[in-house]
Design an enzyme around this catalytic site. Structure first.
Site, PDB file in Angstrom:
ATOM      1  N   ARG A  54     -70.276  27.579  26.160  1.00 54.05           N
ATOM      2  CA  ARG A  54     -69.626  26.143  26.200  1.00 54.05           C
ATOM      3  C   ARG A  54     -68.123  26.385  26.812  1.00 54.05           C
ATOM      4  O   ARG A  54     -67.422  25.641  27.239  1.00 54.05           O
ATOM      5  CB  ARG A  54     -69.403  26.000  24.405  1.00 54.05           C
ATOM      6  N   THR A  55     -67.508  27.511  26.251  1.00 51.55           N
ATOM      7  CA  THR A  55     -66.531  27.178  25.890  1.00 51.55           C
ATOM      8  C   THR A  55     -65.863  27.752  27.706  1.00 51.55           C
ATOM      9  O   THR A  55     -65.001  27.015  28.077  1.00 51.55           O
ATOM     10  CB  THR A  55     -65.090  28.335  25.082  1.00 51.55           C
ATOM     11  N   LYS A  83     -61.783  49.737  35.508  1.00 49.65           N
ATOM     12  CA  LYS A  83     -61.624  51.153  35.461  1.00 49.65           C
ATOM     13  C   LYS A  83     -60.915  51.522  34.788  1.00 49.65           C
ATOM     14  O   LYS A  83     -59.490  52.366  34.913  1.00 49.65           O
ATOM     15  CB  LYS A  83     -61.029  50.150  36.806  1.00 49.65           C
ATOM     16  N   ARG A 104     -60.609  34.927  26.576  1.00 43.44           N
ATOM     17  CA  ARG A 104     -61.561  35.321  25.407  1.00 43.44           C
ATOM     18  C   ARG A 104     -61.582  37.065  25.672  1.00 43.44           C
ATOM     19  O   ARG A 104     -61.421  37.561  26.585  1.00 43.44           O
ATOM     20  CB  ARG A 104     -62.724  34.750  25.748  1.00 43.44           C
ATOM     21  N   HIS A 132     -59.573  30.687  17.199  1.00 41.45           N
ATOM     22  CA  HIS A 132     -59.829  29.931  18.164  1.00 41.45           C
ATOM     23  C   HIS A 132     -59.395  29.008  18.445  1.00 41.45           C
ATOM     24  O   HIS A 132     -60.056  27.325  18.148  1.00 41.45           O
ATOM     25  CB  HIS A 132     -61.423  29.831  17.659  1.00 41.45           C
TER      26      HIS A 132
END
Lengths: 309, 140
Positions: A54-55, A83, A104, A132
């Site tokens: 969704r986000t 890496k 995120r 959030h």
């Protein structure tokens, strides 16, 4: 050097700015074509170190609908993080290319760390179980639309309050509006963390804690359900013990006020039974739609493109 | 009764909570000084019953945030020519940087080389501080 605007937690926005974003989101919703070219030539970097549907889609769709473009990754194994590049270097490098970064990350505080090194605005799209804030803007837009106000509300939040970043941001943000009262409904192991309760104490905002959804539901204007998140648990056994603690059913909805609304940040597992979906008080799918418009408004705001040319 | 001669020039850390003197001594790095340092523990005190006390025979720049965090009841006296010329009373600092470590295993500071972390005081009674990154509470 002037610090770039950022949205790491709701406190990064003033109340006036929140209302501005909600007005702008509603204006975009009413006439999206007016904003279709506003971000032409701008690039959004979408750095998802943790899975999201969704986000991520919501931000990508928001930027594309504003006429901008999107780069990024949704699997850290395909980025230079694999890496061993530090987040700080990652932030410096990406901000050389992009005009705004959406991040995120599973670690709490990661978005803030990235914002400290990036040379462009950074938006926190979820940092572990911490915050959030763009979900909060989505929630505020939904509450305003369905309740007609952002004050004098009794808000019940139910489920995993310990790791539920959406409700940490939501409760922190709602606490700035007058006449708010909270009911925290959770098993003892998943109670609201101290940093949220501290904020309520400091501002004399009333709240109560209970593990009885049936007893609390009748007093609520809003019931915000959350998922018990498997990915936040170290012990699978502990997750299995707590995951079915609260399940919202039509029987429980019968105990609620006729104008109470049910919200959920999604995805859900089984904490809301499917038969509740057809209840007119269930607004969680409308929440999803609002998310894209409010993120469009936020991108415009952080890029300084929110005013008419 | 053990007698320690009067300090001519230096610093006296008085009213240290009994039993905390060695911790203060270590945190301030006094074990690394080449000057004379005296740590006295369980000294009789009218106000405190028992207290610890440190005398330092040099003019040392002290980190008042560290001292306030360790024991806000400490009195710092600066001595010149055998006379106290300045006293400082400590308070629990509102924020401290680079002194505390976040204990939250989910905090970004556990895996990334973050700037010295600033912690904000959230509970003066329990001396608890919140991490600027993850908001988790901790104390010294």
């Amino acid at each position: 050097m002037e610090r770039k605007r950022r949205l790491i937690e709701p406190g990064d926005l003033s109340t006036g700015e929140i209302f501005h974003l909600l007005r702008l989101a509603n204006d975009i919703l009413a006439d999206p074509a007016k904003y279709g070219e506003r971000c032409k030539g701008r690039l959004l970097a979408s750095l998802f170190y943790e899975p999201s549907t969704r986000t991520k889609f919501s931000f990508d769709a928001a930027m594309l609908r504003l006429g901008g473009q999107v780069i990024g990754f949704s699997d850290p194994n395909t980025s230079s993080a694999a890496k061993g590049e530090t987040l700080a270097d990652n932030a410096r490098v990406v901000s050389c290319y992009a005009d705004v970064i959406v991040v995120r990350h599973p670690k709490e505080g990661a978005a803030r760390h990235i914002a400290d090194y990036a040379d462009c605005p950074v938006i926190n799209a979820g940092d572990g179980g911490h915050q959030h804030p763009t979900q909060t803007l989505t929630d505020l837009m939904t509450i305003q639309k369905h309740m007609g106000r952002l004050e004098n509300l009794t808000v019940g939040v139910c489920g995993d309050l310990k790791f539920g970043r959406t409700i940490h941001s939501l409760v922190s943000c709602l606490s700035r509006f007058p006449g708010m009262r909270f009911v925290f409904i959770s098993p003892e192991e998943l109670q609201m963390p101290a940093f949220v309760k501290d904020l309520l104490h400091r501002n004399d905002i009333p709240y109560e804690e209970t593990n009885q959804l049936e007893q609390a539901i009748g007093s609520l204007d809003i019931l915000y359900m959350t998922r018990v998140q498997r990915e936040r648990f170290v012990s699978e056994e502990e997750y299995l013990r707590l995951k079915d603690y609260f399940i919202l059913t039509e029987e429980k909805m019968a105990l609620a006020k006729p104008d109470m609304i049910v919200m959920h940040p999604l995805p859900r597992v089984n904490e809301i039974q499917r038969d509740v979906d057809s209840d007119p008080r269930a607004v969680y799918f409308d929440q999803v739609k609002n998310g894209m418009y409010v993120r469009m408004a936020l991108i415009l705001f952080l890029l300084g493109l929110d005013k008419e040319a | 009764m053990i007698n320690v001669s009067k300090l001519k020039k230096g610093i006296v850390l008085d009213h240290i909570t009994a039993g905390h003197g060695y911790r203060v001594f270590r945190q301030l790095g006094l074990d690394k000084l080449s000057d004379v340092v005296v740590l006295m523990t369980n000294v009789d005190s009218e106000r405190m019953g028992k207290k610890d006390l440190i005398k330092i025979e040099t003019d040392l720049p002290l980190d008042f945030d560290v001292l306030g965090l360790l024991d806000p009841g400490i009195t710092v006296s600066y001595v010149e020519n055998g006379v106290c010329v300045r006293k400082a009373h400590l308070v629990l600092p509102e924020k401290v940087t680079g002194i505390l470590r976040c204990k939250n295993p989910r905090c970004i500071s556990q895996t990334e080389d973050v700037e010295p972390i600033t912690f904000h005081l959230v509970d003066a009674r329990t001396k608890e501080y919140a991490c600027e990154y993850c908001d988790a509470r901790t104390h010294l």
